[in-house]
Scaffold this motif. Structure first.
Motif, PDB file in Angstrom:
ATOM      1  N   GLU A  43       0.831  -1.205   0.000  1.00  0.00           N
ATOM      2  CA  GLU A  43       0.000   0.000   0.000  1.00  0.00           C
ATOM      3  C   GLU A  43       0.865   1.253   0.000  1.00  0.00           C
ATOM      4  N   LYS A  44       1.966   1.181   0.731  1.00  0.00           N
ATOM      5  CA  LYS A  44       2.897   2.301   0.773  1.00  0.00           C
ATOM      6  C   LYS A  44       3.490   2.574  -0.600  1.00  0.00           C
ATOM      7  N   HIS A  45       3.610   1.524  -1.413  1.00  0.00           N
ATOM      8  CA  HIS A  45       4.138   1.666  -2.773  1.00  0.00           C
ATOM      9  C   HIS A  45       3.014   1.819  -3.807  1.00  0.00           C
ATOM     10  N   ASN A  46       1.849   2.226  -3.332  1.00  0.00           N
ATOM     11  CA  ASN A  46       0.691   2.469  -4.212  1.00  0.00           C
ATOM     12  C   ASN A  46       0.303   1.242  -5.033  1.00  0.00           C
ATOM     13  N   GLN A  47       0.508   0.072  -4.438  1.00  0.00           N
ATOM     14  CA  GLN A  47       0.131  -1.167  -5.118  1.00  0.00           C
ATOM     15  C   GLN A  47      -0.440  -2.132  -4.073  1.00  0.00           C
ATOM     16  N   LYS A  48      -1.588  -1.778  -3.549  1.00  0.00           N
ATOM     17  CA  LYS A  48      -2.160  -2.561  -2.457  1.00  0.00           C
ATOM     18  C   LYS A  48      -2.421  -3.997  -2.892  1.00  0.00           C
ATOM     19  N   VAL A  49      -1.779  -4.943  -2.166  1.00  0.00           N
ATOM     20  CA  VAL A  49      -1.943  -6.368  -2.441  1.00  0.00           C
ATOM     21  C   VAL A  49      -2.814  -6.963  -1.335  1.00  0.00           C
ATOM     22  N   HIS A  50      -3.940  -7.493  -1.716  1.00  0.00           N
ATOM     23  CA  HIS A  50      -4.939  -7.952  -0.750  1.00  0.00           C
ATOM     24  C   HIS A  50      -4.371  -8.959   0.246  1.00  0.00           C
ATOM     25  N   ASP A  51      -3.604  -9.948  -0.228  1.00  0.00           N
ATOM     26  CA  ASP A  51      -3.168 -11.041   0.630  1.00  0.00           C
ATOM     27  C   ASP A  51      -2.026 -10.670   1.567  1.00  0.00           C
ATOM     28  N   GLU A  52      -1.437  -9.507   1.407  1.00  0.00           N
ATOM     29  CA  GLU A  52      -0.398  -9.091   2.345  1.00  0.00           C
ATOM     30  C   GLU A  52      -0.987  -8.912   3.745  1.00  0.00           C
ATOM     31  N   HIS A  53      -2.236  -8.497   3.809  1.00  0.00           N
ATOM     32  CA  HIS A  53      -2.908  -8.339   5.102  1.00  0.00           C
ATOM     33  C   HIS A  53      -2.990  -9.672   5.829  1.00  0.00           C
ATOM     34  N   LEU A  54      -3.373 -10.740   5.099  1.00  0.00           N
ATOM     35  CA  LEU A  54      -3.437 -12.077   5.687  1.00  0.00           C
ATOM     36  C   LEU A  54      -2.055 -12.518   6.149  1.00  0.00           C
ATOM     37  N   PHE A  55      -1.035 -12.261   5.357  1.00  0.00           N
ATOM     38  CA  PHE A  55       0.339 -12.642   5.684  1.00  0.00           C
ATOM     39  C   PHE A  55       0.778 -12.005   7.005  1.00  0.00           C
ATOM     40  N   ILE A  56       0.484 -10.731   7.167  1.00  0.00           N
ATOM     41  CA  ILE A  56       0.881 -10.010   8.377  1.00  0.00           C
ATOM     42  C   ILE A  56       0.108 -10.515   9.595  1.00  0.00           C
ATOM     43  N   ILE A  57      -1.211 -10.625   9.460  1.00  0.00           N
ATOM     44  CA  ILE A  57      -2.050 -11.083  10.572  1.00  0.00           C
ATOM     45  C   ILE A  57      -1.607 -12.463  11.056  1.00  0.00           C
ATOM     46  N   THR A  58      -1.365 -13.375  10.106  1.00  0.00           N
ATOM     47  CA  THR A  58      -0.987 -14.745  10.460  1.00  0.00           C
ATOM     48  C   THR A  58       0.310 -14.771  11.259  1.00  0.00           C
ATOM     49  N   HIS A  59       1.294 -14.014  10.810  1.00  0.00           N
ATOM     50  CA  HIS A  59       2.584 -14.025  11.504  1.00  0.00           C
ATOM     51  C   HIS A  59       2.526 -13.274  12.843  1.00  0.00           C
ATOM     52  N   GLN A  60       1.705 -12.265  12.913  1.00  0.00           N
ATOM     53  CA  GLN A  60       1.524 -11.603  14.209  1.00  0.00           C
ATOM     54  C   GLN A  60       0.859 -12.552  15.201  1.00  0.00           C
ATOM     55  N   ALA A  61      -0.107 -13.342  14.715  1.00  0.00           N
ATOM     56  CA  ALA A  61      -0.754 -14.329  15.583  1.00  0.00           C
ATOM     57  C   ALA A  61       0.267 -15.358  16.068  1.00  0.00           C
ATOM     58  N   TYR A  62       1.167 -15.784  15.170  1.00  0.00           N
ATOM     59  CA  TYR A  62       2.234 -16.693  15.575  1.00  0.00           C
ATOM     60  C   TYR A  62       3.048 -16.099  16.725  1.00  0.00           C
ATOM     61  N   GLU A  63       3.425 -14.842  16.572  1.00  0.00           N
ATOM     62  CA  GLU A  63       4.278 -14.214  17.584  1.00  0.00           C
ATOM     63  C   GLU A  63       3.561 -14.074  18.928  1.00  0.00           C
ATOM     64  N   LEU A  64       2.257 -13.800  18.896  1.00  0.00           N
ATOM     65  CA  LEU A  64       1.507 -13.732  20.148  1.00  0.00           C
ATOM     66  C   LEU A  64       1.463 -15.095  20.842  1.00  0.00           C
ATOM     67  N   TRP A  65       1.271 -16.154  20.043  1.00  0.00           N
ATOM     68  CA  TRP A  65       1.254 -17.493  20.636  1.00  0.00           C
ATOM     69  C   TRP A  65       2.643 -17.896  21.116  1.00  0.00           C
ATOM     70  N   PHE A  66       3.685 -17.490  20.387  1.00  0.00           N
ATOM     71  CA  PHE A  66       5.054 -17.749  20.863  1.00  0.00           C
ATOM     72  C   PHE A  66       5.259 -17.118  22.242  1.00  0.00           C
ATOM     73  N   LYS A  67       4.743 -15.899  22.405  1.00  0.00           N
ATOM     74  CA  LYS A  67       4.889 -15.201  23.677  1.00  0.00           C
ATOM     75  C   LYS A  67       4.212 -15.981  24.799  1.00  0.00           C
ATOM     76  N   GLN A  68       3.017 -16.518  24.514  1.00  0.00           N
ATOM     77  CA  GLN A  68       2.314 -17.290  25.537  1.00  0.00           C
ATOM     78  C   GLN A  68       3.056 -18.582  25.857  1.00  0.00           C
ATOM     79  N   ILE A  69       3.595 -19.244  24.838  1.00  0.00           N
ATOM     80  CA  ILE A  69       4.349 -20.482  25.060  1.00  0.00           C
ATOM     81  C   ILE A  69       5.563 -20.202  25.943  1.00  0.00           C
TER      82      ILE A  69
END
Length: 404
Positions: A43-69
């Protein structure tokens, strides 16, 4: 969902919240920060890619679960760091089981990411460089706290100072996690204190060796009675190989050589304790310890499954030849992390190699069973003052001699 920090105790459902004091749901969870933490570089490069949002959310969820583990793992390590009270094993079981359930979620979470096609990923992959999953500080902390040793890691970025060298706080945490006792080391010390290993007491190891020798000798006699020469030789050779396997645990020098080669991780005494617990898992004294050993294997298995699913996903997304965004060999590097060198509790997986049929397991005498039930903190046998009055006469110190 009701607010977890609402202070009013008697307010019925549906009443207005205007006059109540305390935090609201979003404030308590700091959702203003969490839900604004998704920055799409496309989006910052004026080329919003829909699936980048899923990529970010998924990896952030991983990191939150890593923190709990890590949170759960640190608490378990703290309990193990002292002489373990019998009453504390239930809390360890609860927290280890929680880690197992979280890891199952992480294994299945890969499937969500796989709804993105390789072309979809290609649309924003170049924006990620040089970011890489290898730079996940929490996953590296998790590995170190579990007990993955530096010498067992594959060559690429083996030295984490190269990865986190520009982040002093991150590097400090990595170094600290390597210097503190890992869960594997604490479990090893705990197993070394397993009641029943004392030569002057139960002497499980002596009884176990006797049982194994009896079993092997009986099987040798059966093999010698086979009339067909080729089949007889095959069975005798197989029996000789099995005898060598048992000798690898009965002879400390062989075990030490396997330790030096990295094929075993536990000390000789700890391995004895693990075998004892496994054979006598039905005894009340060893039931919960056996469950702990199973959960430790579950953790190893699920991390391996997560790595495997990750490897398959990477191959599906970028093939087998492209470099990873962080400069590794990509698929080839990730595939190399699937070997036993990354299993922390590999000795527990191999315990079945040393099991013997139930009929050959030395039975525990009633006296020995009483002593096990009175064991405290792994320090020795403790008898209550009124034991003799209650008819608990302690005359012998071990297992029944008969092997059926």
């Amino acid at each position: 969902m009701a607010c977890p920090v609402r202070h009013s105790l008697n307010m019925p459902d549906g009443d207005p919240l205007e006059d109540e004091s305390g935090m609201l749901y979003g404030e308590y969870l700091m959702l203003d920060k969490v839900l604004q933490a998704q920055r799409l570089l496309s989006e910052k490069h004026n080329q919003k890619v829909h699936d980048e949002h899923l990529f970010i959310i998924t990896h952030q969820a991983y990191e939150l679960w890593f923190k709990q583990i890590i949170y759960e793992l640190d608490s378990v390590r703290e309990i193990f760091s002292e002489i373990l009270e019998e009453t504390e094993t239930l809390e360890i079981l609860k927290r280890l089981n929680r880690i197992v359930l979280i890891l199952k979620v992480l294994v299945d979470q890969v499937m969500i990411l796989e709804t993105m096609t390789p072309l979809d990923f290609m649309d924003f992959r170049n924006y990620l460089k040089p970011a890489s999953g290898f730079q996940s500080l929490q996953f590296r902390l998790l590995e170190n706290k579990l007990g993955v040793k530096s010498e067992n890691r594959v060559k690429y970025n083996k030295d984490y100072t190269k990865v986190f060298g520009n982040d002093e706080k991150a590097l400090e945490r990595v170094i600290q996690s390597e210097s503190q006792p890992s869960l594997a080391l604490l479990v090893e010390r705990w197993l070394e204190r397993t009641p029943g290993l004392e030569v002057e007491g139960f002497n499980f190891w002596g009884k176990y060796q006797t049982a194994v020798n009896l079993l092997l000798e009986e099987q040798r006699q059966i093999a010698l009675a086979v009339p067909v020469e080729n089949l007889r030789e095959y069975r005798l050779n197989d029996l000789a190989n099995r005898r060598e396997v048992y000798e690898s645990i009965f002879k400390p020098d062989i075990h030490e050589a396997l330790l030096n080669r990295g094929e075993r991780r536990f000390s000789h005494k700890a391995l004895q304790g693990a075998i004892l617990i496994t054979l006598y898992r039905d005894e009340p004294r060893f039931s919960q310890p056996h469950q702990i050993l199973n959960l430790l294997m579950d953790i190893d298995s699920l991390i391996t499954k997560w790595r495997y699913n990750h490897v398959l996903m990477v191959q599906r997304m970028i093939g087998s030849s492209q470099l990873g965004t962080g400069g590794s060999s990509g698929y080839q590097y990730l595939r190399s992390t699937l070997s036993d060198r990354y299993k922390v509790f590999v000795d527990l997986f191999n315990l079945s190699t040393f099991l013997i049929p139930r009929a050959y397991i030395p039975p525990i005498s009633s006296t020995a069973r009483t002593q096990l039930s009175l064991w405290r903190n792994g320090k020795g046998k403790v008898l209550e003052e009124n034991d003799s009055k209650n008819g608990l006469e302690i005359e012998d110190n071990g297992f029944e001699e008969d092997i059926v």
